[in-house]
Every structure is written in C-alpha cells, then in structure tokens.
Scaffold this active site. Sequence first.
Site: not given
Lengths: 417, 417
Positions: A177, A346, A379
């Site tokens: 991320s 995601d 995610h």
Amino acid sequence: MAELSVTDISSSLPAVPSEIAPVTIPPGSVGIVSPQYIAFDQPLALTSGQVLPSYELAVETYGELNAERNNAVLICHALNASHHVAGICADNPKDIGWWDNMVGPGKAVDTDRFFVIGVNNIGSCFGSTGPASINPATGQPWGAAFPMLTVEDWVRAQARLADHFGIQKFAAVMGGSLGGMQALSWAITCPERVGHCIVIASTPRLSAQNIGFNEVARRSIISDPDFHGGDYYAQGTVPKHGLSVARMVGHITYLSDDDMAAKFGRAQRAPADNGEFHYGYGVEFEVESYLRYQGEKFSTYFDANTYLLITRALDYFDPSRSHGGDLARALQHVQADFLLVSFSTDWRFPPARSHEIVRALLKNKRPVTYAEIDAPHGHDAFLLDDARYHAVVQGYYDRIAAGLGLPERQQTSGVLA
Amino acid sequence: MAELSVTDISSSLPAVPSEIAPVTIPPGSVGIVSPQYIAFDQPLALTSGQVLPSYELAVETYGELNAERNNAVLICHALNASHHVAGICADNPKDIGWWDNMVGPGKAVDTDRFFVIGVNNIGSCFGSTGPASINPATGQPWGAAFPMLTVEDWVRAQARLADHFGIQKFAAVMGGSLGGMQALSWAITCPERVGHCIVIASTPRLSAQNIGFNEVARRSIISDPDFHGGDYYAQGTVPKHGLSVARMVGHITYLSDDDMAAKFGRAQRAPADNGEFHYGYGVEFEVESYLRYQGEKFSTYFDANTYLLITRALDYFDPSRSHGGDLARALQHVQADFLLVSFSTDWRFPPARSHEIVRALLKNKRPVTYAEIDAPHGHDAFLLDDARYHAVVQGYYDRIAAGLGLPERQQTSGVLA
C-alpha cells in the site's frame, strides 16, 4: 535455523504482575523485540519547502547485518502501522508486529538470512517525531505547525537511517500500500541503493475516488470541534468522533464487498425479541458493531494530525507528475529489479494500478516479476496469511539471496517447505 | 402531441421581480408544476409497532387519469429526491424535476398517455410529514420522536394515496435505487394493484458494505454536536458538518471509479505558483472541491433526521427476511410483469443484485424483461440521460400501453423516434 524452543521469559523478569501470562514465542517469530530511537540532528529539507530542524526515528531490526552489509531489507509501513513489523513487543506481549506472518526466521522474509529494518515514518505517532512531539522552537507540541510530508521526504529520512546503519545498498526495499509507494520512490530517488524493489497492493498514484475517500476522512476530523484546528493537545481533547468516522470509512475501503458479505452479511447484532429489529439508530447489524468498534478503538491510539498528514502524503504521491504524467519516464533511471503483487478483490488499489507500474517498468526493460493473487480479502489481503502470496514473496527472496551469495535457506521451515 | 410552444409565463404573473428571467418550457417538459398536499387523518400502523397518528403527502401529478383509471404510474423516489419528478417548479424555475429526462410528453414515461404521480415519502423533508413537522401531541417538531419507517410503511401510505385518486391498479409502479425497492415492495404487498413493476439500479437487500457506508453517514451526523440527539430544531442548529460528510461519502458511492477519473482525475484546483501544491488541508484537487461543494450544498437543504431515517429504511429492506432469506418465496404471489434495469459500473447496487431479483422472478415464472446498460456513470446512471436506457424504458411502456389499449404514442417525438 536452530530448533525452536518455547521460552518463558516471565521467570527472568523481576516483579512480573501476576495477570501477565508467560509469553510463548511461536515458531518462526523473531521473538521479543524493543524499538531503538535514533536521533538525526541535521535539518531535513522537505518537498513543501519547509525544513524539519531535527527528528527521531523509531526503529526495530531483526536478524543480523552481515559483514558485507549487503543483506539489509527495509520494510516501509502503510497508513496506520509502525516500525513494529515483526515479533512480540517487549512492553505488551499482545502487540505482535503487523507483518509478523511475513518476516521472521524461515518466513518469506527470512531473518536467518536477511537483516530487516522496520522504521516508523516521521509524522506518525508511534515513536518517531510527529505532530504530537515537542516543537523545539516553542517547547509545545507541534500540532498544526508540524510540516507537511511527502513520500519522498520519508525516503530521504530513511536514506539517512541507512547511512546510520552503514548500509550503502539495500538487498530489498519492500512495502504494501503506502509502503509500496515508498519502495517505488526509493527505486526512483536512490536508484543505486536498491537491489530489489517489492511493491505490494500499491499504486503509482491515487485515483480521484481514493482522494475523495481521504477527503471525507479529513473533513470528518477537521470539523470535529475537539480538533481545535490541530492544536487539540493543548486543549486536552482528542477529535475522537471525527477520527472514528475516518477510520470506519477507511476500513470499508480495505475490505472487499464479498469479504464483508462473508464476514457479516446482514447478520443482526443482539436482536430484539423474536429476532426483530429495534427500529432505531443503535447497532442493528454485526457490520455496524464491527465498524463502530474499529473506529472507536482507533480513536484511542491514533493521532488525528497523523491521519491527516499521511492521507495527504498519499494524495500527493505521483512520481510521474514531474515527467508530464509519464510513469515510464519517471522510472527511466531505476536500477532495481522488481516484484509487484496485487490482489484480485482489492478495489482500493486494484490490479490495474499495479499493471501500470509493470508496463512502465517493461518499457524501461527492467526485470519485473508480477503476481496477481486471487484472494477474497480486498486491500487487506496484503497483510493476511496466504500461502500462495507468501510463496511468491519467499521465492523472490530466495532469488535475491542467491544473487547475493547469501547462505541457503534452512529447508526445515518456511511456507514453501 | 401538440406542437410545443415556448411560453413566457412572466407576462401572466403579477409583480414578477425583475431578476426572475422568463421561463422557457423546453420540448418534452410537463411544464410549470406545483405540488398538492393531501392529508390523511387515519392513523398509519407502522412496521416498528409505532403508529403515525396522521400525515400529509406532497404530490405532483402529470398527464390525465383516463376514464378507465387504468393509465396511472406511480414514481417512487430515492434517498434525497422528492415528489418533484418532472417539470419546472412554479416557485423556482431552476428547480427541474429529478427524473425530468424520463417523464414528460413524448418521453419514455409518456405523460400524453399516462397519468404519473410523484409522491414525497413520509419522513422526508420536501413537504410530506417528517421529523421536522409538528408533532400534534406536543406542538413541537417531531425531531428524534418521529417514528422509524420502512419501505413497507411507505408502500402502505402510497396505497392510501392511490385510494385517494380512485386508482385500484397502477399501470406501473416504478423507481430507481430505493425507489426500485418500493416498486418491488408494491408488487409483493399489493400484488393485485400493480400491472407492471419497474425496478431500476436497485437491489433486493443492502449488502454489508452498503450498510457500512450508511452507518458511516449516520455516525457522522449523530456525533455532530449540533445534532442534539435529533432535536436540533429547538436549538436553532443544523448538524451541517456531519450531514456534509455523510453526503460526501454517499456521493462517492454513487459515482464509478472510472467516472470520477474521467471527471476529475488528479486535476488540481487553484494550484500555487508553477502549478505547485499548497501543502496543506485546503482544497488541492478538483475532486475535493466538488465533494465539499456537494456536501455543503446538501447540508443547507436536507434534513439530518431524514437522512438517518431513509438510510435506516434502506438497511432494513429485505423482503426475503420473512421467508428464511428466500427471495423467490417472497415473490411467489406477485402478479406484475417486471422490467429490471441495471448499470455495468454501478458498484453500489451492481448488476448482480438485479440478477438475484430476475432469478427469483423466473423461479416464479413471472414475465421479466432485464436490461444491463453498459454505462460509465455508476449508480447515478439511473438519473442520467442515456438513449439506450431510455429506449428500453420507452419500449417497455409502449408494451404496457398496448396491453391496456391506451392510444398510440405520437411518433413525432420520443427517444425512439
């Protein structure tokens, strides 16, 4: 790797309160860990034009830096994580590192072979200098006066940390991320210092939707009367309602629709008689209970100014910006080899965002390994235990180790074993 | 349809303020419209067990109810809309009905042939009885004491409205999103009164993610200190910050990621010198400016208690619930024919949700027409002008009209012409 033994540290500690249970070190754990705090007295010039006069970084390390100093791995954290990447916090045995399933002896990032550094970023709230720290110029918490930071600023601060450890070149810089953005930025801004760049569940830039959700979170915090323009420390308040709503909306974006359906569906929480609804605004559904709990818990430990700052750093990140939006040009001088991993469900940073990076790297003829993991967890999948995902990362690290001539991995453990 | 003429109503109105421009009636508009307010003095027993002692409904109608009273169409509204479905509001020429592109002479829902009713739901804030109305028992605004409502309650109130108009059976009940849920509920609870059920961009029940976003909106409103537990009317306050954040998050879910990328991308709003960022929490990106504006505007006209109530009614809706989760059983007694429309990029109520309804209807051997429109605009697409979408609806209404022996549509106009 040595035979794992279960260690009861309670016997070696004086005056252990009776309610603290003995700590059991599970196999593959780096064990009990404590941070170190490293002070940097040289001013740090920031992207914004401001200067941070000095700063401290909270750091944890696992494994041993070898004599050649070529086995170091830097792990960069995402929005709400820290330097505590792996192991069991000495102060709190329940506090397990956020990527403990990834980093440890025999794990994908094998601390028997690699020297792993976890670092809390400046501006965060877990030990490194941030908005809640004392501004040396005033003797008061920085609050709203804390300078804005960018991913590039973090990389600059981390580069000094590498100097501190005498590491000229990392075997790998790795993150998921926002951590993946830092890894990417490392490869761009310090190309000769990154052997391998590992970018997981990330993106070369936020979309309008991503920025929109961040802005919702910020408006929620800033419009909380307890925010006091960012100087709530002096008021003895915390904008907990705003921070809680911010976390709730963020949390939804970390999960997939399907995952939420599987976890919560429309299950009721403490229904009325005959399974009826209460017909009010209290908790009716499990998903509400979960999100409220997550929001409230978050608001007790996370600093609101840090939330603002890190969401803004996310918004700003776009290495292609100074190249007319051309990511391939932004990546033209990278020297690292790359591993990219994305997750099918995601929707925050979908696979298509990783594809953009892969394409830009291929345009520059960089070696790229790309894995798209079919995982239901949205995610958040990058933080979860998934054998296929960890096997990809472990296989890649085996290649890194082979390339550096590091010792063979112990075959008695590890996800591929 | 008669030749359209541009009518300047300003000359027929006494003392028109000079700043009000003459109103031009565009082709296909139902023209200048005014609501009627219809009082119902019989108590309404609600799903919650509470009773609404009396209520008023704000209504607009377009076209003429024929002698057979078989050409009536009920249009149900979604979260933030009203009875003002089509035409130009007599009080405010800029206030065009929310489905004006769908309803009018020669349009998909052709008011030359159909008598169309738009009704504001109880609990809303556009003229029907709601939380801001006076509670007859106290002489004060209802506020937090206003009873909770469900989709089924709205349908019951609308059924009384049908009685008022002497309509035994609607040619069609139609709505998008929450309006589609009402149409579905009509077909289930009053099967003999619905000829055709038109369900657009809707779902048979909210997902955990949908409920989660609603809960974020509610927590934002309820934790605003100006909310005063729902009794803010007496305090002279409005929880505008909370309502604004609620609207912002809702708005993001109405748009597709791609649509936001196309509309806003990462475009900056009023950048600093040399196109630089300001490095602060003011507006940096167009998308922030847009969302803030939408949130702030919304908070000036929408009632916070209504927002809570309608999001809760959305959460509760699940006709399968009393049938062990079996939607087909919930639909076993419907007599209507169905049109369902979904939009490819709607991630709030994606096509898969409409598929569930279609499958349950087919299990009951009901005639179903289903169209999945490949449109980039996300959930909002159901409100937008799209020739393929409107052609599907118009074609379906032509079939309804033919089945009822209504006059042929004028071929000089309409989306298929």
